[in-house]
Scaffold this motif. Structure first.
Motif, PDB file in Angstrom:
ATOM      1  N   GLU A  33     -22.293 -39.646  19.981  1.00  0.00           N
ATOM      2  CA  GLU A  33     -22.451 -38.309  18.509  1.00  0.00           C
ATOM      3  C   GLU A  33     -21.030 -38.395  18.398  1.00  0.00           C
ATOM      4  O   GLU A  33     -20.507 -37.467  17.487  1.00  0.00           O
ATOM      5  N   LEU A  37     -22.894 -35.395  15.684  1.00  0.00           N
ATOM      6  CA  LEU A  37     -22.815 -33.715  16.252  1.00  0.00           C
ATOM      7  C   LEU A  37     -21.751 -33.308  16.385  1.00  0.00           C
ATOM      8  O   LEU A  37     -21.597 -32.548  15.957  1.00  0.00           O
ATOM      9  N   GLN A  40     -19.562 -32.358  13.459  1.00  0.00           N
ATOM     10  CA  GLN A  40     -20.166 -31.836  12.920  1.00  0.00           C
ATOM     11  C   GLN A  40     -20.117 -30.462  13.200  1.00  0.00           C
ATOM     12  O   GLN A  40     -19.747 -29.205  12.658  1.00  0.00           O
ATOM     13  N   ILE A  41     -20.450 -30.067  14.558  1.00  0.00           N
ATOM     14  CA  ILE A  41     -20.153 -28.846  15.363  1.00  0.00           C
ATOM     15  C   ILE A  41     -18.176 -28.200  16.199  1.00  0.00           C
ATOM     16  O   ILE A  41     -18.935 -27.249  15.509  1.00  0.00           O
ATOM     17  N   GLU A  77     -24.728 -23.052  10.695  1.00  0.00           N
ATOM     18  CA  GLU A  77     -24.745 -24.697  10.972  1.00  0.00           C
ATOM     19  C   GLU A  77     -24.374 -24.505  12.257  1.00  0.00           C
ATOM     20  O   GLU A  77     -24.995 -25.407  12.794  1.00  0.00           O
ATOM     21  N   ASP A  80     -27.773 -24.444  13.852  1.00  0.00           N
ATOM     22  CA  ASP A  80     -28.697 -25.365  14.110  1.00  0.00           C
ATOM     23  C   ASP A  80     -28.400 -27.021  14.164  1.00  0.00           C
ATOM     24  O   ASP A  80     -29.198 -28.062  14.901  1.00  0.00           O
ATOM     25  N   HIS A  81     -26.969 -26.751  14.503  1.00  0.00           N
ATOM     26  CA  HIS A  81     -26.177 -28.148  15.121  1.00  0.00           C
ATOM     27  C   HIS A  81     -26.665 -28.628  16.931  1.00  0.00           C
ATOM     28  O   HIS A  81     -27.270 -29.085  17.370  1.00  0.00           O
ATOM     29  N   SER A  82     -26.560 -26.714  17.295  1.00  0.00           N
ATOM     30  CA  SER A  82     -27.481 -26.564  18.571  1.00  0.00           C
ATOM     31  C   SER A  82     -28.984 -26.959  19.033  1.00  0.00           C
ATOM     32  O   SER A  82     -28.715 -26.892  19.776  1.00  0.00           O
ATOM     33  N   GLU A  84     -30.453 -29.085  17.693  1.00  0.00           N
ATOM     34  CA  GLU A  84     -30.495 -30.589  17.104  1.00  0.00           C
ATOM     35  C   GLU A  84     -30.006 -31.089  18.875  1.00  0.00           C
ATOM     36  O   GLU A  84     -30.735 -32.378  19.387  1.00  0.00           O
TER      37      GLU A  84
END
Length: 124
Positions: A33, A37, A40-41, A77, A80-82, A84
């Motif tokens: 990741e 991810l 992104q985070i 955002e 949202d990533h969290s 995921e």
């Protein structure tokens, strides 16, 4: 008005969220990741504080508000990533709950600063 963006409560809280993510989420993500991810985070967390700083430096109320909206979007955002990350079992439910609390606080403070700047702009 704050003498520096670092004095803004919304910036401080977004910074705290960024630190929390680095210490409690990013280190738990698997290597596969790293460019997905994880990236992104980290980018959203950095964007949340950077947009507040950039808006503060603009010295125009409306432009500052636009940067605050971008910051608010980055904070959303992060949530949202969290979610995921939790769905993939990279983080546990307690970590996600803490992120939700911090995200809510960040958004409340950003919204409060937006209201403050909107009122200042109306006074002009």
């Amino acid at each position: 008005m704050a003498g520096n963006f670092e004095e803004l409560n919304c910036w401080k809280e977004c910074y705290n969220l960024k630190v929390y993510l680095k210490e409690n989420v990013l280190i738990k993500l698997p290597k596969n990741e790293k460019f997905e991810l994880y990236s992104q985070i980290l980018r959203a967390a950095r964007s949340s504080t950077a947009n507040i700083a950039e808006g503060w430096g603009s010295y125009h109320y409306k432009e500052n508000i636009n940067f605050l909206r971008y910051s608010r979007g980055s904070v959303s955002e992060i949530l949202d990533h969290s979610v995921e990350a939790k769905d993939c079992d990279y983080i546990n439910l307690e970590t996600l709950k803490e992120i939700r609390l911090q995200v809510e606080k960040c958004i409340q403070l950003i919204n409060g600063y937006i209201r403050y700047l909107s009122n200042k702009n109306d006074e002009k």
